[in-house]
Design an enzyme around this catalytic site. Structure first.
Site, mmCIF file in Angstrom:
data_model
loop_
_atom_site.group_PDB
_atom_site.id
_atom_site.type_symbol
_atom_site.label_atom_id
_atom_site.label_comp_id
_atom_site.label_asym_id
_atom_site.label_seq_id
_atom_site.Cartn_x
_atom_site.Cartn_y
_atom_site.Cartn_z
ATOM 1 N N GLY A 81 0.716 -1.330 -0.028
ATOM 2 C CA GLY A 81 -0.082 -0.065 0.066
ATOM 3 C C GLY A 81 0.675 1.234 -0.044
ATOM 4 O O GLY A 81 0.726 2.046 0.824
ATOM 5 N N ASN A 83 1.330 3.610 -2.896
ATOM 6 C CA ASN A 83 1.218 4.376 -3.770
ATOM 7 C C ASN A 83 0.883 5.817 -3.338
ATOM 8 O O ASN A 83 0.732 6.634 -4.184
ATOM 9 C CB ASN A 83 0.258 3.946 -4.974
ATOM 10 C CG ASN A 83 -1.352 3.686 -4.297
ATOM 11 O OD1 ASN A 83 -1.340 2.573 -3.745
ATOM 12 N ND2 ASN A 83 -2.140 4.446 -4.245
ATOM 13 N N THR A 84 0.469 5.842 -2.282
ATOM 14 C CA THR A 84 0.108 7.291 -1.490
ATOM 15 C C THR A 84 0.520 7.230 -0.039
ATOM 16 O O THR A 84 0.887 6.152 0.577
ATOM 17 C CB THR A 84 -1.369 7.454 -1.679
ATOM 18 O OG1 THR A 84 -1.831 8.785 -1.334
ATOM 19 C CG2 THR A 84 -2.193 6.424 -1.057
ATOM 20 N N GLY A 85 0.217 8.366 0.652
ATOM 21 C CA GLY A 85 0.224 8.344 2.029
ATOM 22 C C GLY A 85 1.582 8.002 2.861
ATOM 23 O O GLY A 85 2.785 8.296 2.217
ATOM 24 N N SER A 210 -2.177 0.798 14.911
ATOM 25 C CA SER A 210 -2.845 2.135 14.877
ATOM 26 C C SER A 210 -3.022 2.207 16.575
ATOM 27 O O SER A 210 -3.383 1.154 17.091
ATOM 28 C CB SER A 210 -4.071 2.346 14.263
ATOM 29 O OG SER A 210 -4.798 3.356 14.872
ATOM 30 N N TYR A 236 -12.429 -1.689 12.311
ATOM 31 C CA TYR A 236 -11.347 -0.960 12.128
ATOM 32 C C TYR A 236 -10.414 -1.211 13.404
ATOM 33 O O TYR A 236 -9.504 -1.942 13.340
ATOM 34 C CB TYR A 236 -11.318 0.419 11.819
ATOM 35 C CG TYR A 236 -9.852 1.062 11.798
ATOM 36 C CD1 TYR A 236 -9.044 0.713 10.431
ATOM 37 C CD2 TYR A 236 -9.268 1.918 12.665
ATOM 38 C CE1 TYR A 236 -7.970 1.308 10.269
ATOM 39 C CE2 TYR A 236 -8.020 2.507 12.295
ATOM 40 C CZ TYR A 236 -7.484 2.356 11.231
ATOM 41 O OH TYR A 236 -6.125 2.785 10.918
#
Ligand SMILES: NC(=O)c1ccc[n+]([C@@H]2O[C@H](COP(=O)([O-])OP(=O)(O)OC[C@H]3O[C@@H](n4cnc5c(N)ncnc54)[C@H](OP(=O)(O)O)[C@@H]3O)[C@@H](O)[C@H]2O)c1
Length: 407
Positions: A81, A83-85, A210, A236
């Protein structure tokens, strides 16, 4: 020679210079600003004070950075993951330090755009765009199959990808999306790559969890949130708690192998993670504006992952939880090894891996009560999901190696 003045009302014996009038009004005139300039200076001082406070607060919000300059030329890294952030910033920094990086993303177009951008900024050409959809166990197996055909080693695996608070949907295998992507997809990926990591030891696994795990509980009766779906505080948070329990359990499994595994909370970071936020428009605008100041930048959010991946001091540290580049103690439910054991066994069944350890006495090895909801076979692809208790069969079951041209 003139006499010094001693005005009425002053302490007897006090001597003032000639012309000095120490009455209240006169002192005020001498010492204080008045009018426009007084206000201008006052406002300037207040503005400076506020700016300094805001600057310091912003610094605190951004947290510490990983500052050691150690390079990792030629080390093979997978980041999911990215591609961003946070993932993209993690790859950028690792690329600057000479790593050979496999960017594992679900959207090849977005991945390619990020790859070109990072290659430009890091001057590192050793970046590869690979497709990985963590919401499909078959995609995870395909990714590993191709990776193993291309690389004989893996030095660092960063399980970064994640989704948050989406409406209740299912993965390709019929599992609740957040649990499926954030935990199960990474669970299978890591297990299938363990042989490469062990072969390349000392090597590292970084799991991006998180602080939301604080609200999480592993719901043994309803792991897939079928009966009750809370998108943030339920699913989540559970998936992020699962990340930590997975880290804890894996660290015991990997004891003395030279492979370490640690997890982290990156902070509250301004990324696309809140893309499923469904509040009213005005609230979105307030959040967007506030996040410019009150959230970390993605670069700041990547620092803890980077420390766990890079810091030579952490070469032997394993099973830890970090935030702001520091080790943090865990709450009791995040270090409950009984839950971690249960979750591990359950996850093995759900992704179709044979059990690493024999099931506890009295438990049916095939029973989990949390099977897929759309009728897809658990652990499709080469998984068997039959509860074969022979650990050796895990090796046999790891994906086949085929020769693939690197594009
Ligand atoms: N941002 C925060 O404040 C915060 C706080 C605590 C923890 N985290 C954790 O930090 C990690 C990175 O999040 P972020 O903030 O950088 O969010 P982000 O900007 O939304 O990035 C998430 C990445 O995960 C990818 N991804 C989503 N579903 C996937 C799937 N099924 N298969 C493969 N990749 C998938 C996304 O790909 P697409 O672009 O194609 O969707 C994207 O590249 C997550 O694990 C998140 O839980 C973030």
């Amino acid at each position: 020679m003139s006499e010094a003045a001693t005005p009425p009302g002053s302490v007897p014996g006090t001597v003032f210079p000639p012309g000095f009038d120490p009455t209240a009004e006169s002192v005020e005139k001498t010492l204080c600003f008045r009018g426009f300039w007084a206000w201008a200076v006052l406002i300037l001082l207040i503005a400076l004070g506020i700016s300094l406070f805001m600057w310091l607060l912003r610094k605190c919000i951004q947290g510490p950075a990983y500052r050691k300059a150690n390079r990792i030329d030629g080390k093979v890294v997978i980041v999911t993951g990215c591609n961003t952030g946070i993932g993209k910033e993690t790859v950028l920094e690792l690329a600057k330090r000479g790593a050979r990086i496999y960017m594992a993303c679900r959207d090849p177009g977005r991945c390619e755009a990020a790859r070109l951008d990072i290659m430009d900024r890091s001057r590192n050409q050793q970046l590869f765009n690979r497709t990985l959809d963590l919401g499909s166990l078959q995609s995870v197996r395909n990714f590993v199959e191709r990776f193993k055909a291309e690389e004989s080693r893996l030095d660092i695996l960063i399980n970064n990808a994640g989704i948050m608070a989406c409406p209740r949907t299912l993965t390709a295998d019929g599992y609740e999306q957040q649990f499926g992507v954030n935990h199960l997809g990474h669970f299978l990926l890591t297990n299938l790559l363990l042989d490469r990591l062990k072969h390349s030891s000392p090597s590292r696994i970084v799991v991006v969890s998180s602080a939301a795990h604080l609200f999480g509980r592993i719901n043994r009766e309803d792991l897939m949130s079928e009966k009750n779906y809370g998108k943030f505080f339920g699913a989540y948070s559970q998936s992020k708690l699962a990340n930590i329990l997975f880290t804890r359990k894996l660290s015991t499994i990997l004891k003395d192998t030279g492979v370490t595994v640690n997890c982290c909370h990156p902070g509250v970071v301004r990324t696309e993670l809140n893309r499923h936020f469904a509040g009213p428009g005005w609230m979105k605008s307030v959040l967007q504006t506030g996040s410019l100041y009150f959230f970390k930048t993605p670069k700041a959010g990547a620092q803890t992952s980077l420390r766990l991946a890079l810091d030579p001091k952490l070469e032997h540290s394993t099973g830890g939880y970090y935030s702001d580049c520091m080790w943090w103690p865990l709450v009791p439910w995040a270090r409950n090894m009984q839950t971690a054991d249960w979750l591990w066994r359950e996850s093995e069944k759900l992704v179709g891996l044979p059990p690493l350890e024999p099931p506890p006495p009295g438990q049916n090895p095939t029973q989990n009560g949390n099977g897929p909801q759309n009728g897809a076979a658990s652990g499709n692809g080469s998984g068997n999901g039959n509860g074969n208790a022979n650990p050796a069969s895990r090796e046999m079951q790891s994906v086949e190696t085929v020769v693939v041209n690197r594009s």
